[in-house]
Design a protein around this motif. Structure first.
Motif, PDB file in Angstrom:
ATOM      1  N   VAL A 176       0.824  -1.214   0.000  1.00 18.44           N
ATOM      2  CA  VAL A 176       0.000   0.000   0.000  1.00 18.44           C
ATOM      3  C   VAL A 176       0.854   1.260   0.000  1.00 18.44           C
ATOM      4  CG1 VAL A 176      -1.989  -1.123   1.081  1.00 18.44           C
ATOM      5  CG2 VAL A 176      -0.181  -0.154   2.532  1.00 18.44           C
ATOM      6  N   THR A 177       2.105   1.131   0.444  1.00 23.29           N
ATOM      7  CA  THR A 177       2.983   2.301   0.470  1.00 23.29           C
ATOM      8  C   THR A 177       3.734   2.470  -0.843  1.00 23.29           C
ATOM      9  OG1 THR A 177       4.841   1.049   1.362  1.00 23.29           O
ATOM     10  CG2 THR A 177       3.283   2.007   2.960  1.00 23.29           C
ATOM     11  N   GLY A 178       3.520   1.557  -1.764  1.00 22.51           N
ATOM     12  CA  GLY A 178       4.215   1.636  -3.044  1.00 22.51           C
ATOM     13  C   GLY A 178       5.551   0.924  -3.041  1.00 22.51           C
ATOM     14  N   ARG A 179       5.906   0.246  -1.985  1.00 20.18           N
ATOM     15  CA  ARG A 179       7.182  -0.455  -1.906  1.00 20.18           C
ATOM     16  C   ARG A 179       7.093  -1.772  -2.647  1.00 20.18           C
ATOM     17  NH1 ARG A 179       9.417  -4.139   1.744  1.00 20.18           N
ATOM     18  NH2 ARG A 179       7.457  -4.067   2.930  1.00 20.18           N
ATOM     19  N   THR A 218      15.984  -7.113  -5.026  1.00 16.74           N
ATOM     20  CA  THR A 218      16.684  -5.859  -4.707  1.00 16.74           C
ATOM     21  C   THR A 218      17.137  -5.148  -5.975  1.00 16.74           C
ATOM     22  OG1 THR A 218      17.468  -6.788  -2.613  1.00 16.74           O
ATOM     23  CG2 THR A 218      18.658  -4.886  -3.490  1.00 16.74           C
ATOM     24  N   ILE A 219      17.704  -5.897  -6.915  1.00 17.81           N
ATOM     25  CA  ILE A 219      18.146  -5.297  -8.179  1.00 17.81           C
ATOM     26  C   ILE A 219      16.961  -4.735  -8.952  1.00 17.81           C
ATOM     27  CG2 ILE A 219      19.286  -5.752 -10.387  1.00 17.81           C
ATOM     28  CD1 ILE A 219      20.831  -8.004  -8.963  1.00 17.81           C
ATOM     29  N   VAL A 223      16.272  -0.897 -10.399  1.00 18.59           N
ATOM     30  CA  VAL A 223      16.085  -0.657 -11.827  1.00 18.59           C
ATOM     31  C   VAL A 223      14.736   0.009 -12.099  1.00 18.59           C
ATOM     32  CG1 VAL A 223      15.782  -1.786 -14.073  1.00 18.59           C
ATOM     33  CG2 VAL A 223      17.633  -2.492 -12.544  1.00 18.59           C
ATOM     34  N   ILE A 224      13.676  -0.490 -11.456  1.00 14.03           N
ATOM     35  CA  ILE A 224      12.336   0.063 -11.683  1.00 14.03           C
ATOM     36  C   ILE A 224      12.265   1.496 -11.159  1.00 14.03           C
ATOM     37  CG2 ILE A 224       9.907  -0.163 -11.042  1.00 14.03           C
ATOM     38  CD1 ILE A 224      10.368  -3.221 -11.009  1.00 14.03           C
ATOM     39  N   SER A 225      12.946   1.767 -10.057  1.00 15.91           N
ATOM     40  CA  SER A 225      12.923   3.116  -9.476  1.00 15.91           C
ATOM     41  C   SER A 225      13.726   4.102 -10.309  1.00 15.91           C
ATOM     42  CB  SER A 225      13.470   3.080  -8.049  1.00 15.91           C
ATOM     43  OG  SER A 225      12.694   2.225  -7.235  1.00 15.91           O
TER      44      SER A 225
END
Length: 881
Positions: A404-407, A449-450, A454-456
């Motif tokens: 829900v926090t976008g994590r 983690t990778i 990459v997405i961020s």
């Protein structure tokens, strides 16, 4: 100066018609003879218009003395006129007269003890020139106009400076008047290179450009010289100190880069595109290569630089490599490929990058060993690869799962190829499942983690990961890229290359251990300089155990220390100078050295090589071998003395035995001749036996004396005709030859350098043996022949390679001997037959062998029982005339 004669009047009238002002002056000298002023002797009407008041204008007026208050203006002019009178040269220059507010151009020529001056008002030209100079003065370049000055032989010897811009004045630090009144080489003797450019431009009428170091201007300048008029030239000086320094630095860096590249195990080529007449690139030419490129490809430097790539790699020219180079040039995208290099059948890992629009850099490693391993493993799994679809790499597409926090908390499988199933051991129904639900563990957390990074960030990432479970131990190379709100993961199993790298590291460690345990001393010396930059010592950069043990240290105890601290004597015993020579010249050396100092007493085999900015020294201690050599040399000397003593003893003993033996024979003869009737038959037989034994003893002693004389004889050799020697021997044996009815076949023999008496003894013994050991029922036949032979046709005789000989053969048809006795028959006192059958002492062939040895020859005996014997003698051709 002009007279009242008609000619002078006509001349004056002619001068009045000229457009320029004309004036004549006589020099005014002081008591010392120095010119201090000039007196007006003539002027035309134009000069009157040019030089109105405040100047005094009348015949007899002195320039300075009669024009008070104008010395500042007139003194430089007087000095210039005086220079023309003294040097007898024509001077041209211009100056600004503030009284007249005019620019005047003067041409001054010596006339008797004065000058003839033509003057022109060039104020308008100067105004235009000033505008030009204002433009030139804004130029950052130094611009100077010159006019050639020639000698009596019409050779250019200097240049006058006609004009210059402000930059030229700023650089020179002189005034315009100073530059105009002097020549180039008078002001700047160091500008000989500029003078040469100016002279070449004037003579050839061509523009000359060169970089010149001008100390008087404080550095490097690019000097461009263009011809101007018939005798003039214009030079443009552009300061290039920074550019030149950059060029020199670039050259230095280039040299360093070449050294680095040549020390690299990676082959490096720089290739220049080769285009056809239409501009299409059809080939590439190598313009640079390093040493590893030659070692890997197997080509020579001449081949690489002279042949194009299509000739160096014909398969690549038609198999796609050429198109790959073109693609790199066109797009700038690098090319990396594993490639089979057909010319020497090696696998290469090749990387191609664009260097310029027409050049590419090709780097490559020899991966043949690794590739062979890979190919063997691929061969084992090839039948399984046929069922794989798409890419050989594992490819998985994920969508993101956020809280829900976008994590990002997980990834869901969207697509998966067969390779991914195979490598990751994924279930068939993995689509729709989550990463952590299917593949939990360390690897899945790393992938998550990778993927989050990459997405961020939107930036792709590549990373090696290890998957270790109870049944799996794999290394993967993962590449992750963002895809909408998810990512695509491409991964490759790199376990083999990882294992190979680990194996290489292990081998390197083993090699280092071998070096550390080497019995060869190894150390690296770095130069140490004093304040003046002179190398005064070397410092240990590294050292191995072998060297350190000489001073009771461990290798790490020597690193960083001066060589003179642990080995003080090396500064004075010649070692330092040899290492310095290697460092300064770059030439490798190898030498033997006896080090007897600093508690060391050793013989060393030392090699020194420059390695970068250091000197690599290796050495081996061969002291035990040297000591053994010295002992052997002493033993050889002792053996030579012993042999000499033995030979002398044999000679003396044999000589001294002859006298008592002669008495025995003499007394025996007396007994037989005077007392025979008083002796019984038994007593007479004993005397006969005694005489026979004494005769044999005398023969033996004579043979021993002959052998001893030959062994000790060291007379100077002379020309000896072997045919003549043989004729003399045959005459001596004529009675025996006749009684035996022997037949001799004699061919011509050569003339050699030797001892005639010894060579006569040689043939005497060989012919005597051939006649003595003949068969009773066969006519004796003896053949003496010679021929030129080399090491290839000396049958089985052992001779030095390449040596040539004259072969002399003495053969007979006598009783012969068994070949097993071929060596024994040359030994002293050796007999193959009993004395009752054949007389002799067994010394004759020993004498023959000694004569051959004295003449640096070789002898061999060949025989077969009942079929005769042959003696083959080889004399070196350098002893033959």
């Amino acid at each position: 100066m002009l007279t009242d004669q008609p000619t002078a009047v006509l001349f004056a009238q002619l001068l009045d018609l000229l457009p320029d002002g004309v004036v004549c002056y006589d020099a005014v000298r002081n008591k010392a003879g120095d010119i201090v002023d000039f007196r007006l002797t003539y002027f035309n009407d134009q000069f009157r218009a040019i030089a109105p008041p405040p100047y005094q204008l009348a015949i007899g007026v002195r320039m300075i003395a009669d024009n008070s208050g104008q010395e500042d203006i007139l003194r430089p002019i007087v000095n210039q006129y005086a220079l023309v009178v003294e040097q007898d040269e024509i001077a041209e220059y211009s100056f600004y007269d503030p009284n007249l507010d005019a620019h005047l151009a003067l041409r001054v020529k010596k006339l008797s003890d004065g000058v003839l001056v033509t003057i022109r008002d060039v104020t308008e030209q100067q105004r235009q020139a000033r505008l030009l100079n204002q433009l030139l003065d804004t130029s950052p370049a130094c611009i100077v106009s010159y006019k050639a000055k020639r000698d009596q032989y019409d050779e250019i010897v200097d240049f006058r400076q006609i004009s210059m811009n402000q930059k030229a004045l700023d650089i020179s630090g002189l005034t315009e008047a100073q530059m105009l009144s002097s020549t180039l080489l008078q002001l700047y003797p160091d500008q000989r290179a500029v003078f040469d450019q100016l002279a070449k431009a004037v003579e050839t009428k061509q523009t000359i450009n060169a970089d010149v170091l001008i100390s008087s201007f404080g550095g490097w300048y690019n000097v461009s010289v263009a011809p101007s008029g018939s005798e003039g030239a214009v030079a443009v000086y552009v300061a290039i100190n920074a550019k030149k320094a950059a060029t020199l630095e670039a050259e230095r860096r280039k040299d360093e880069l070449v050294k680095v590249l040549n020390s690299s195990i990676t082959g490096m080529l720089m290739c220049q595109a080769v285009a056809n007449e239409t501009g299409e690139i059809v080939d590439f030419q190598v313009i640079f290569h390093n040493e590893s490129a030659l070692a890997i490809t197997g080509y020579t430097a001449e081949q690489v630089t002279s042949l194009k790539l299509s000739a160096l790699d014909p398969t690549g020219a038609t198999g796609g490599m050429h198109e790959g180079y073109l693609h790199v040039l066109a797009t700038g995208e690098p090319l990396q490929i594993e490639y089979y290099f057909e010319p020497n059948q090696r696998w290469l890992e090749i990387s191609v990058v664009r260097f310029t629009s027409e050049q590419v850099i090709v780097s490559f490693l020899d991966i043949s060993a690794l590739k062979e391993t890979q190919l063997r493993e691929q061969d084992q799994t090839r039948r399984f690869e046929t069922i794989l679809d798409g890419s050989p790499d594992g490819v998985i597409t994920f969508e993101s799962i956020h809280d829900v926090t976008g994590r990002l908390i997980d990834l869901r499988y969207v697509q998966c190829n067969r390779a991914a199933h195979q490598m990751a051991h994924l279930p068939d129904d993995v689509i729709g499942c989550t990463l952590l639900g299917v593949y939990s563990g360390v690897v899945s957390n790393e992938i998550l983690t990778i993927a989050d990074q990459v997405i961020s960030s939107g930036q792709s990432a590549t990373q090696e990961v290890q998957d270790t479970t109870d049944t799996i131990d794999k290394w993967y190379l993962l590449s992750v890229a963002r895809l909408d709100d998810g990512c695509v993961v491409t991964f490759t199993d790199i376990s083999q290359s990882k294992q190979a790298a680990l194996a290489i590291n292990e081998a390197a460690a083993q090699l280092q251990g071998i070096i550390d345990t080497s019995q060869t001393g190894i150390f690296l010396f770095s130069p140490v300089c004093d304040e003046a930059g002179v190398i005064v010592d070397f410092r240990f950069r590294t050292a191995n155990r072998m060297l350190a043990e000489y001073v009771g240290q461990k290798p790490e105890g020597l690193r960083g220390e001066l060589g003179s601290r642990w080995f003080p004597a090396y500064k004075n015993n010649g070692l330092f100078e040899r290492y310095l020579q290697t460092y300064e010249t770059g030439q490798s050396i190898r030498f033997d050295f006896y080090y007897q100092a600093d508690g060391i007493d050793s013989w060393l085999d030392i090699a020194a090589t420059r390695l970068g900015d250091d000197v690599l020294v290796t050495f081996a201690d061969f002291t035990p071998l040297k000591r053994l050599q010295q002992r052997l040399e002493l033993s050889v000397q002792e053996l030579k003395r012993s042999n000499a003593n033995l030979e002398q003893f044999a000679y003396v003993a044999s000589h001294d035995l002859q006298e008592p033996l002669r008495k025995v024979i003499t007394f025996g003869d007396v007994l037989q001749n005077q007392y025979a009737d008083q002796l019984s038959e038994s007593g007479a037989d004993m005397v006969r036996r005694m005489q026979s034994a004494a005769q044999r003893m005398q023969t033996l002693i004579q043979d021993l004396l002959t052998y001893s004389r030959i062994a000790n004889k060291r007379n100077a050799f002379q020309k000896v005709d072997l045919s003549q020697v043989l004729d003399e021997v045959i005459m001596d044996l004529e009675a025996t030859i006749h009684s035996k009815k022997a037949v001799l076949h004699v061919e011509p023999l050569p003339t050699i350098h030797g001892d005639a008496l010894q060579l006569r003894q040689l043939f005497q013994n060989l012919l005597s043996n051939a006649l003595k050991f003949s068969k009773e029922d066969v006519q004796p036949s003896v053949t003496i022949a010679s021929r030129l032979v080399s090491d290839q046709n000396t049958d089985q005789l052992s001779v030095p390679v390449g040596q040539k000989f004259v072969e002399v053969t003495v053969s007979d048809n006598g009783i012969g001997f068994e070949q097993t006795y071929a060596e024994r028959i040359f030994q002293l006192f050796q007999r193959l037959h009993t004395r009752s059958n054949y007389s002799g002492t067994g010394i004759g062939l020993s004498i023959v062998q000694k004569v051959v040895e004295n003449h640096h020859g070789i002898i061999r005996a060949e025989g077969r029982s009942g079929q005769g014997a042959s003696f083959v003698i080889l004399f070196p051709t350098e002893n033959v005339y």
